[in-house]
Design a protein around this motif. Sequence first.
Motif, PDB file in Angstrom:
ATOM      1  N   VAL A 167       0.838  -1.206   0.000  1.00 12.85           N
ATOM      2  CA  VAL A 167       0.000   0.000   0.000  1.00 12.85           C
ATOM      3  C   VAL A 167       0.870   1.254   0.000  1.00 12.85           C
ATOM      4  O   VAL A 167       0.558   2.243  -0.675  1.00 12.85           O
ATOM      5  N   CYS A 168       1.979   1.223   0.723  1.00 11.08           N
ATOM      6  CA  CYS A 168       2.907   2.362   0.746  1.00 11.08           C
ATOM      7  C   CYS A 168       3.442   2.663  -0.655  1.00 11.08           C
ATOM      8  O   CYS A 168       3.566   3.837  -1.056  1.00 11.08           O
ATOM      9  N   ALA A 186      -1.040   4.857   4.790  1.00  7.73           N
ATOM     10  CA  ALA A 186      -1.296   3.449   4.477  1.00  7.73           C
ATOM     11  C   ALA A 186      -2.001   2.747   5.634  1.00  7.73           C
ATOM     12  O   ALA A 186      -2.950   1.977   5.435  1.00  7.73           O
TER      13      ALA A 186
END
Length: 428
Positions: free
Chosen positions: A328-329, A355
Amino acid sequence: MSSELQASFKQAYNNLELFPLVEKKETDNFRVDYGNDSIEKLIQYIEYSPNGDAKIVFTGHRGCGKSSLLAELSRQIEDNYFVVLFSIADSIEMSAVNHINILFAIALNLMSEAEARKVQIPKTTKDKLYGWFTDRTRTTEVELGGGIEVGFDLLKFLKTQLKADAKVREEIKQEFERKISELVERINEIAALIQFTTKKETIVIIDDLDKLDLATVQEIYKNNIKSLFQPNIRIIYTVPIAVMCNTYIWDIIKAESKNLIEVMPVIKIFHKGDNRLPDAQPRSEAINILCEILEKRISRDLIDKSAAEKIVIYSGGVLRELIRLANVCCLICLRLIKQKPGERIAINDQVIEQAIKEIRNELSLRLGKEEFKILKTTYENFEPDDVKQQEFLELLHGLYILEYRDDYTWYDVHPILIETLRRRGLIN
């Protein structure tokens, strides 16, 4: 500069998709030395099987690295055994798994591996086995088509049918519901032919059974474990860790497997209670292992060192959650590169916070009052009021609650959810 940075983050994102590590190329690029104790115990159970028919149960949290470990195990023993490793998710629709099609999948994958490795089974015997497969699945020449020959193509066709065709699965169930012994005989026959030709005993490793919903797992192991354990070969079955909390079913599994059970633990970031203290220090061993996993997937110039450690801590020690958060980052950074061309973009504390917020919101959506009550109790006492409560088992199965092991077992709330409990006024 922006295009190069974008390409680097895209590569990191792709690297984080390569999980679990099953293929040799992935293992060579990304494997970290982890889980060796579990591998050694599994090998011990395999080698010490006096009759060559051990049924071994392997469990642990979803996403703790079991699939990667089983793939590594298969590589370590393949010189001495004919190893057949397959995922039940690749063989059967997960909602349709039962003890009968698990056994049928074992037979099908044994035969398929024998063909793939060109095991020299006499043609008359092989034709007889292929005839048995087609008869039992009611496969006709019209369905096979003119281009499919009896052999490897037929097996691929049948594997596709087993996966996708509910009618075929129902026919198999009806065929063997009262004739399990016939299905077991075919498994034993194929395994005996393989051993005679290769001079290697067979071991079947079935992955992803631990990802079944708990009701399906209970039906399979509560009512049909004796059928699953009938074949005269070594088999490793995976089960969800939540099953261990069901005393009745777990006692059945222990008895039938003769206690050949290995639990793969979650990597413990903190000793029990330390993360409740100000300025708590995580275990350096855990930080080193999990940071190394990230370093193999994300270039150092894309992530701050402190940020990597923060991802580790918020993963709770679960490899899947580590990968998920880092993934997600990377997506957030790819968006920032487009929004702020020319600026230095890296995974830092701000990116991680965003995130975490996205994942926290997604996790919290599915929680009701009863679940929050269990989370609160678990956070405060490191255990629930009742480990057999169905809601607790579902939270454990879904990684909302994590199990850790020292001299005894204890539980904690997924680190990302702790802030949710604070904001709801459930904990200080």
